[in-house]
Design a protein around this motif. Structure first.
Motif, PDB file in Angstrom:
ATOM      1  N   LEU A 128       0.828  -1.207   0.000  1.00 55.91           N
ATOM      2  CA  LEU A 128       0.000   0.000   0.000  1.00 55.91           C
ATOM      3  C   LEU A 128       0.861   1.256   0.000  1.00 55.91           C
ATOM      4  O   LEU A 128       0.613   2.204  -0.763  1.00 55.91           O
ATOM      5  CB  LEU A 128      -0.919  -0.009   1.222  1.00 55.91           C
ATOM      6  CG  LEU A 128      -1.818   1.225   1.399  1.00 55.91           C
ATOM      7  CD1 LEU A 128      -2.757   1.372   0.218  1.00 55.91           C
ATOM      8  CD2 LEU A 128      -2.592   1.129   2.706  1.00 55.91           C
ATOM      9  N   ILE A 129       1.904   1.272   0.835  1.00 52.74           N
ATOM     10  CA  ILE A 129       2.794   2.439   0.893  1.00 52.74           C
ATOM     11  C   ILE A 129       3.511   2.638  -0.437  1.00 52.74           C
ATOM     12  O   ILE A 129       3.626   3.763  -0.946  1.00 52.74           O
ATOM     13  CB  ILE A 129       3.807   2.271   2.041  1.00 52.74           C
ATOM     14  CG1 ILE A 129       3.083   2.300   3.387  1.00 52.74           C
ATOM     15  CG2 ILE A 129       4.870   3.363   1.988  1.00 52.74           C
ATOM     16  CD1 ILE A 129       3.969   1.982   4.575  1.00 52.74           C
ATOM     17  N   GLU A 130       3.992   1.546  -1.027  1.00 55.17           N
ATOM     18  CA  GLU A 130       4.700   1.652  -2.303  1.00 55.17           C
ATOM     19  C   GLU A 130       3.777   2.154  -3.415  1.00 55.17           C
ATOM     20  O   GLU A 130       4.184   2.954  -4.256  1.00 55.17           O
ATOM     21  CB  GLU A 130       5.300   0.302  -2.673  1.00 55.17           C
ATOM     22  CG  GLU A 130       6.461  -0.105  -1.791  1.00 55.17           C
ATOM     23  CD  GLU A 130       7.039  -1.444  -2.186  1.00 55.17           C
ATOM     24  OE1 GLU A 130       6.353  -2.191  -2.943  1.00 55.17           O
ATOM     25  OE2 GLU A 130       8.167  -1.763  -1.754  1.00 55.17           O
ATOM     26  N   VAL A 131       2.529   1.707  -3.411  1.00 50.78           N
ATOM     27  CA  VAL A 131       1.573   2.176  -4.421  1.00 50.78           C
ATOM     28  C   VAL A 131       1.311   3.668  -4.268  1.00 50.78           C
ATOM     29  O   VAL A 131       1.261   4.414  -5.255  1.00 50.78           O
ATOM     30  CB  VAL A 131       0.260   1.381  -4.323  1.00 50.78           C
ATOM     31  CG1 VAL A 131      -0.841   2.045  -5.136  1.00 50.78           C
ATOM     32  CG2 VAL A 131       0.464  -0.047  -4.812  1.00 50.78           C
ATOM     33  N   LEU A 132       1.151   4.132  -3.029  1.00 53.01           N
ATOM     34  CA  LEU A 132       0.892   5.551  -2.788  1.00 53.01           C
ATOM     35  C   LEU A 132       2.074   6.409  -3.237  1.00 53.01           C
ATOM     36  O   LEU A 132       1.892   7.484  -3.825  1.00 53.01           O
ATOM     37  CB  LEU A 132       0.605   5.786  -1.304  1.00 53.01           C
ATOM     38  CG  LEU A 132      -0.709   5.200  -0.772  1.00 53.01           C
ATOM     39  CD1 LEU A 132      -0.812   5.409   0.733  1.00 53.01           C
ATOM     40  CD2 LEU A 132      -1.909   5.826  -1.482  1.00 53.01           C
ATOM     41  N   ALA A 135       2.336   6.331  -7.092  1.00 52.11           N
ATOM     42  CA  ALA A 135       1.266   7.064  -7.771  1.00 52.11           C
ATOM     43  C   ALA A 135       1.704   8.473  -8.126  1.00 52.11           C
ATOM     44  O   ALA A 135       1.376   8.996  -9.199  1.00 52.11           O
ATOM     45  CB  ALA A 135       0.014   7.100  -6.889  1.00 52.11           C
ATOM     46  N   ALA A 136       2.456   9.107  -7.231  1.00 47.56           N
ATOM     47  CA  ALA A 136       2.928  10.469  -7.505  1.00 47.56           C
ATOM     48  C   ALA A 136       3.919  10.495  -8.654  1.00 47.56           C
ATOM     49  O   ALA A 136       4.068  11.514  -9.333  1.00 47.56           O
ATOM     50  CB  ALA A 136       3.578  11.049  -6.244  1.00 47.56           C
ATOM     51  N   TRP A 148      -1.132  20.262  -6.836  1.00 42.72           N
ATOM     52  CA  TRP A 148      -0.386  21.116  -5.920  1.00 42.72           C
ATOM     53  C   TRP A 148      -0.882  22.560  -5.974  1.00 42.72           C
ATOM     54  O   TRP A 148      -0.863  23.264  -4.964  1.00 42.72           O
ATOM     55  CB  TRP A 148       1.102  21.029  -6.212  1.00 42.72           C
ATOM     56  CG  TRP A 148       1.684  19.818  -5.544  1.00 42.72           C
ATOM     57  CD1 TRP A 148       1.517  18.517  -5.914  1.00 42.72           C
ATOM     58  CD2 TRP A 148       2.467  19.798  -4.352  1.00 42.72           C
ATOM     59  NE1 TRP A 148       2.168  17.693  -5.043  1.00 42.72           N
ATOM     60  CE2 TRP A 148       2.765  18.435  -4.076  1.00 42.72           C
ATOM     61  CE3 TRP A 148       2.980  20.774  -3.519  1.00 42.72           C
ATOM     62  CZ2 TRP A 148       3.525  18.053  -2.983  1.00 42.72           C
ATOM     63  CZ3 TRP A 148       3.745  20.399  -2.422  1.00 42.72           C
ATOM     64  CH2 TRP A 148       4.004  19.055  -2.158  1.00 42.72           C
ATOM     65  N   LEU A 149      -1.309  23.009  -7.125  1.00 46.30           N
ATOM     66  CA  LEU A 149      -1.918  24.338  -7.206  1.00 46.30           C
ATOM     67  C   LEU A 149      -3.186  24.400  -6.368  1.00 46.30           C
ATOM     68  O   LEU A 149      -3.464  25.409  -5.700  1.00 46.30           O
ATOM     69  CB  LEU A 149      -2.221  24.690  -8.666  1.00 46.30           C
ATOM     70  CG  LEU A 149      -1.005  25.001  -9.556  1.00 46.30           C
ATOM     71  CD1 LEU A 149      -1.445  25.155 -11.003  1.00 46.30           C
ATOM     72  CD2 LEU A 149      -0.305  26.273  -9.082  1.00 46.30           C
ATOM     73  N   ILE A 184      10.085  16.685  -4.628  1.00 44.60           N
ATOM     74  CA  ILE A 184      10.298  15.535  -3.736  1.00 44.60           C
ATOM     75  C   ILE A 184       9.129  14.569  -3.839  1.00 44.60           C
ATOM     76  O   ILE A 184       9.308  13.352  -3.932  1.00 44.60           O
ATOM     77  CB  ILE A 184      10.485  16.018  -2.284  1.00 44.60           C
ATOM     78  CG1 ILE A 184      11.815  16.768  -2.139  1.00 44.60           C
ATOM     79  CG2 ILE A 184      10.436  14.835  -1.317  1.00 44.60           C
ATOM     80  CD1 ILE A 184      11.999  17.417  -0.780  1.00 44.60           C
ATOM     81  N   TRP A 185       7.925  15.121  -3.832  1.00 48.61           N
ATOM     82  CA  TRP A 185       6.714  14.296  -3.935  1.00 48.61           C
ATOM     83  C   TRP A 185       6.686  13.518  -5.251  1.00 48.61           C
ATOM     84  O   TRP A 185       6.316  12.352  -5.292  1.00 48.61           O
ATOM     85  CB  TRP A 185       5.493  15.201  -3.817  1.00 48.61           C
ATOM     86  CG  TRP A 185       4.184  14.512  -4.012  1.00 48.61           C
ATOM     87  CD1 TRP A 185       3.549  13.690  -3.130  1.00 48.61           C
ATOM     88  CD2 TRP A 185       3.328  14.595  -5.161  1.00 48.61           C
ATOM     89  NE1 TRP A 185       2.347  13.254  -3.660  1.00 48.61           N
ATOM     90  CE2 TRP A 185       2.187  13.797  -4.906  1.00 48.61           C
ATOM     91  CE3 TRP A 185       3.405  15.282  -6.373  1.00 48.61           C
ATOM     92  CZ2 TRP A 185       1.154  13.657  -5.823  1.00 48.61           C
ATOM     93  CZ3 TRP A 185       2.377  15.139  -7.286  1.00 48.61           C
ATOM     94  CH2 TRP A 185       1.259  14.336  -7.013  1.00 48.61           C
ATOM     95  N   VAL A 186       7.131  14.163  -6.320  1.00 46.10           N
ATOM     96  CA  VAL A 186       7.104  13.527  -7.643  1.00 46.10           C
ATOM     97  C   VAL A 186       8.155  12.430  -7.774  1.00 46.10           C
ATOM     98  O   VAL A 186       7.877  11.344  -8.285  1.00 46.10           O
ATOM     99  CB  VAL A 186       7.299  14.586  -8.754  1.00 46.10           C
ATOM    100  CG1 VAL A 186       7.512  13.905 -10.107  1.00 46.10           C
ATOM    101  CG2 VAL A 186       6.107  15.528  -8.817  1.00 46.10           C
ATOM    102  N   GLY A 187       9.377  12.708  -7.302  1.00 43.22           N
ATOM    103  CA  GLY A 187      10.492  11.826  -7.652  1.00 43.22           C
ATOM    104  C   GLY A 187      10.979  10.865  -6.597  1.00 43.22           C
ATOM    105  O   GLY A 187      11.893  10.073  -6.871  1.00 43.22           O
ATOM    106  N   THR A 188      10.405  10.876  -5.388  1.00 47.89           N
ATOM    107  CA  THR A 188      10.905  10.012  -4.324  1.00 47.89           C
ATOM    108  C   THR A 188      10.735   8.528  -4.649  1.00 47.89           C
ATOM    109  O   THR A 188      11.513   7.684  -4.183  1.00 47.89           O
ATOM    110  CB  THR A 188      10.189  10.345  -2.998  1.00 47.89           C
ATOM    111  OG1 THR A 188      10.493  11.698  -2.644  1.00 47.89           O
ATOM    112  CG2 THR A 188      10.635   9.424  -1.880  1.00 47.89           C
ATOM    113  N   ALA A 189       9.742   8.193  -5.452  1.00 47.15           N
ATOM    114  CA  ALA A 189       9.445   6.785  -5.739  1.00 47.15           C
ATOM    115  C   ALA A 189      10.638   6.060  -6.344  1.00 47.15           C
ATOM    116  O   ALA A 189      10.887   4.890  -6.022  1.00 47.15           O
ATOM    117  CB  ALA A 189       8.240   6.689  -6.668  1.00 47.15           C
ATOM    118  N   PHE A 190      11.381   6.721  -7.223  1.00 46.12           N
ATOM    119  CA  PHE A 190      12.512   6.051  -7.861  1.00 46.12           C
ATOM    120  C   PHE A 190      13.558   5.656  -6.826  1.00 46.12           C
ATOM    121  O   PHE A 190      14.050   4.512  -6.822  1.00 46.12           O
ATOM    122  CB  PHE A 190      13.140   6.950  -8.922  1.00 46.12           C
ATOM    123  CG  PHE A 190      14.354   6.359  -9.570  1.00 46.12           C
ATOM    124  CD1 PHE A 190      14.231   5.448 -10.601  1.00 46.12           C
ATOM    125  CD2 PHE A 190      15.629   6.697  -9.140  1.00 46.12           C
ATOM    126  CE1 PHE A 190      15.354   4.878 -11.193  1.00 46.12           C
ATOM    127  CE2 PHE A 190      16.757   6.138  -9.728  1.00 46.12           C
ATOM    128  CZ  PHE A 190      16.610   5.229 -10.758  1.00 46.12           C
TER     129      PHE A 190
END
Length: 310
Positions: A128-132, A135-136, A148-149, A184-190
């Protein structure tokens, strides 16, 4: 010593080509046929645009006016103009702050922290955490920017509603911090995925041995985990640095404003070349940006080689 076999044709003796030579010649011809499309693609999509950008950066080409119809060759004038322009250095300094804050510190540290914290939790919770987080990363940039706007809207934004600060303009009062958090929100997944794989590959026996001798969590990280994943850390640092340095996504949130406070280098090039109409100057700045990328890549490669030798 090689032996040659000959055959008599009409009284004349002609050497017979060996089978190996035939196979080698046929293999070379086939290799050329297979490589040619790749070379054509590289030439069309990589080499030609690079050469065209270099030529463009040495002209006074503009979108409108006389220079649009008949651009003149100006040599290195555009490069000199960029390097002596305070706006270029201001944009470069903003880019460095953005790269360090959102890329090296933000994405890498948070990505590693998430990977470390979820390694031993239940599978459904970890998934679940990885999917969240993923997703970003996978949603379109325009959708993420719109979210974000809406969050930072000064009238009915989510942030103001949660903090009770209705009417506070976050994107105006804290523009750089806003795009750093956004990136950070966009790229942390990688980073999270890469470090999850790296930590999972560490031999469990080493971690268990550290626990048996009473090593704390920090000591396990310092003495076992980090030494085993140094290569992954270096690779992640290089990729995150280059991606963050070249990203254009923050433009969708702040458009480089207010008053150029978030005008990172990619946005500065865009504003110079398209709205400003100075394609020649924009091309010259993009080449300077490419050189900076090469310096960063070569620096990391050198560090990697030194670590592999040690």
């Amino acid at each position: 010593m090689t032996q040659t076999t000959s055959t008599s044709v009409g009284g004349a003796t002609a050497p017979r080509r060996r089978r190996a030579d035939d196979v080698a010649g046929l293999g070379t011809a086939r290799a050329g046929v297979f490589v040619a499309p790749a070379l054509i693609i590289i030439g069309v999509f990589l080499l030609f645009p690079a050469l065209w950008t270099i030529w463009l950066g040495m002209t006074d080409y503009r979108l409108t006016g006389v220079q649009a119809a008949s651009p003149k060759f100006v040599g290195l004038d555009n490069f000199i103009h960029a390097l002596t322009d305070q706006a270029f250095w201001n944009s470069l300094s903003l880019t460095l702050v953005f790269v360090i804050g959102s890329g090296i510190i933000g994405q890498m540290v948070i990505g590693f922290a998430i990977a470390w914290l979820v390694r031993n939790i239940k599978a459904w919770a970890k998934g679940l955490i990885e999917v969240l987080v993923l997703a970003a990363w996978v949603i379109p940039s325009s959708v993420g920017a719109f979210l974000w706007l809406a969050m930072f809207d000064r009238r009915n934004g989510t942030v103001n509603e949660l903090l009770g600060t209705q009417g506070y303009a976050w994107l105006i009062n804290h523009p750089m911090e806003s795009i750093i958090l956004f990136n950070i929100w966009v790229g942390t997944a990688f980073s999270m995925q890469l470090f999850s794989s790296a930590i999972g590959a560490v031999p469990p026996s080493q971690i268990e041995s550290a626990r048996m001798v009473g090593a704390s969590t920090w000591q396990q990280l310092r003495d076992v985990i980090i030494p085993n994943i140094k290569g992954h850390i270096l690779t992640n640092t290089l990729l995150i640095t280059l991606w963050t340095f070249n990203t254009f996504t923050p433009y969708l949130v702040t458009a480089g404003g207010p008053n150029g406070k978030t005008e990172i280098l990619s946005v500065y090039i865009y504003k110079t070349a398209i709205p400003g109409g100075q394609l020649g100057l924009g091309a010259a700045i993009s080449l300077l940006m490419l050189l900076i990328n090469l310096v960063i890549a070569l620096g990391y490669m050198r560090v990697s080689r030194e670590k592999s030798r040690s």
